[in-house]
Write an enzyme that holds these catalytic residues in place. Structure first.
Site, PDB file in Angstrom:
ATOM      1  N   SER A  23      23.848  32.087   6.984  1.00  0.00           N
ATOM      2  CA  SER A  23      22.983  33.178   7.424  1.00  0.00           C
ATOM      3  C   SER A  23      21.773  32.725   8.226  1.00  0.00           C
ATOM      4  CB  SER A  23      22.508  33.993   6.223  1.00  0.00           C
ATOM      5  OG  SER A  23      21.594  33.254   5.441  1.00  0.00           O
TER       6      SER A  23
ATOM      7  N   LYS B  77      15.582  32.928   3.993  1.00  0.00           N
ATOM      8  CA  LYS B  77      15.527  33.795   5.179  1.00  0.00           C
ATOM      9  C   LYS B  77      14.200  33.544   5.895  1.00  0.00           C
ATOM     10  CE  LYS B  77      19.262  36.099   3.797  1.00  0.00           C
ATOM     11  NZ  LYS B  77      20.587  35.914   4.445  1.00  0.00           N
TER      12      LYS B  77
END
Length: 262
Positions: free
Chosen positions: A57, A118
């Protein structure tokens, strides 16, 4: 004839039984190991902790197999910084706010036993929206510069466009754009509450983040869930390598050692 008195033989010193020697050695070794473990746990809790990147990701900046060092004191300490996320009060000790663009490791709000990584996109009070894959904050888009069409690092058959995003202060990073009309390319406006952050993965079309509710992705991230700031990729192994697979220890990913996380 006078005889000199016979010398008195030295008294025998009882020898320590071998079993007792063995027990003492085991106890001493156990003490050394316990002290070492305590020092390591303290260091990881207070200062730095290593994490392995398990998903794609955050490509291309972080890839599967990267071994990342995370700074615990970058934002202060919370229960998320401690092993096993103990049930302590909310808040952070010596807390400092994360900056837009920081890459952080955090405990997923819907399952704190999971640690995710993230990038911070929205700060408290921000209005964040994604339209056509372009991120806007408070009505202003983050400038994007197309670079090149490449193969996804972990899935080379997947073609993606590398795009550089640059903040007003010059902080820049590279994202992957998998095409138009994909899930997450168009969102409503998210208003970030006080004490929370809006998070996104750099692999924009392959990241469950704040664009999705907490039950699916991240949702809005409470500040106390942050473990620390990702600072450095110290090493990287190809997918499939593992500590308990000695034959894979040399399956390294060249060029990914001692890279700063941007």
């Amino acid at each position: 004839m006078t005889h000199a008195p016979e010398a008195t033989p030295p008294a025998e010193t009882p020898s320590t039984p071998p079993f007792r020697n063995l027990v003492q050695e085991v106890v001493e070794n156990a003490k050394v190991i316990a002290i070492g473990l305590l020092a390591a746990i303290t260091f990881q809790t207070v200062a730095f902790q290593p994490f392995t990147i398990p998903s794609s990701s955050m490509e291309p900046g972080l890839v599967i197999g990267d071994y990342v060092v995370v700074s615990k004191f970058a934002y202060g300490w919370s229960r998320a910084s401690l092993p096993f996320n103990p049930p302590l009060p909310d808040g952070r000790l010596f807390g400092r706010a994360a900056a837009r663009g920081d890459v952080v490791v955090f405990r997923r709000p819907s399952d704190p036993q999971q640690t995710w990584v993230k990038r911070v996109i929205g700060l408290p009070g921000d209005h964040v929206q994604v339209l056509g894959g372009v991120v806007s904050i408070n009505g202003r888009v983050i400038p994007r510069t197309p670079l090149a069409v490449v193969g996804d690092h972990d899935m080379p058959s997947r073609r993606v466009l590398e795009v550089r995003e640059t903040l007003a202060d010059g902080h820049a990073w590279v994202t992957y754009d998998g095409g138009s009309g994909l899930p997450g390319d168009d969102t409503d406006v998210f208003v970030v509450p006080a004490g929370q952050y809006f998070m996104m993965g750099d692999n924009r079309d392959n990241s469950l983040d704040s664009r999705w509710p907490a039950s699916v992705g991240v949702g809005l991230l409470p500040a106390e869930n942050i473990v620390g700031k990702a600072e450095l990729v110290v090493a990287s192994w190809k997918p499939g390598a593992g500590l308990f697979k000695p034959w894979t220890w040399l399956n390294l990913q060249p060029g990914r050692f001692f890279r700063s996380v941007r």
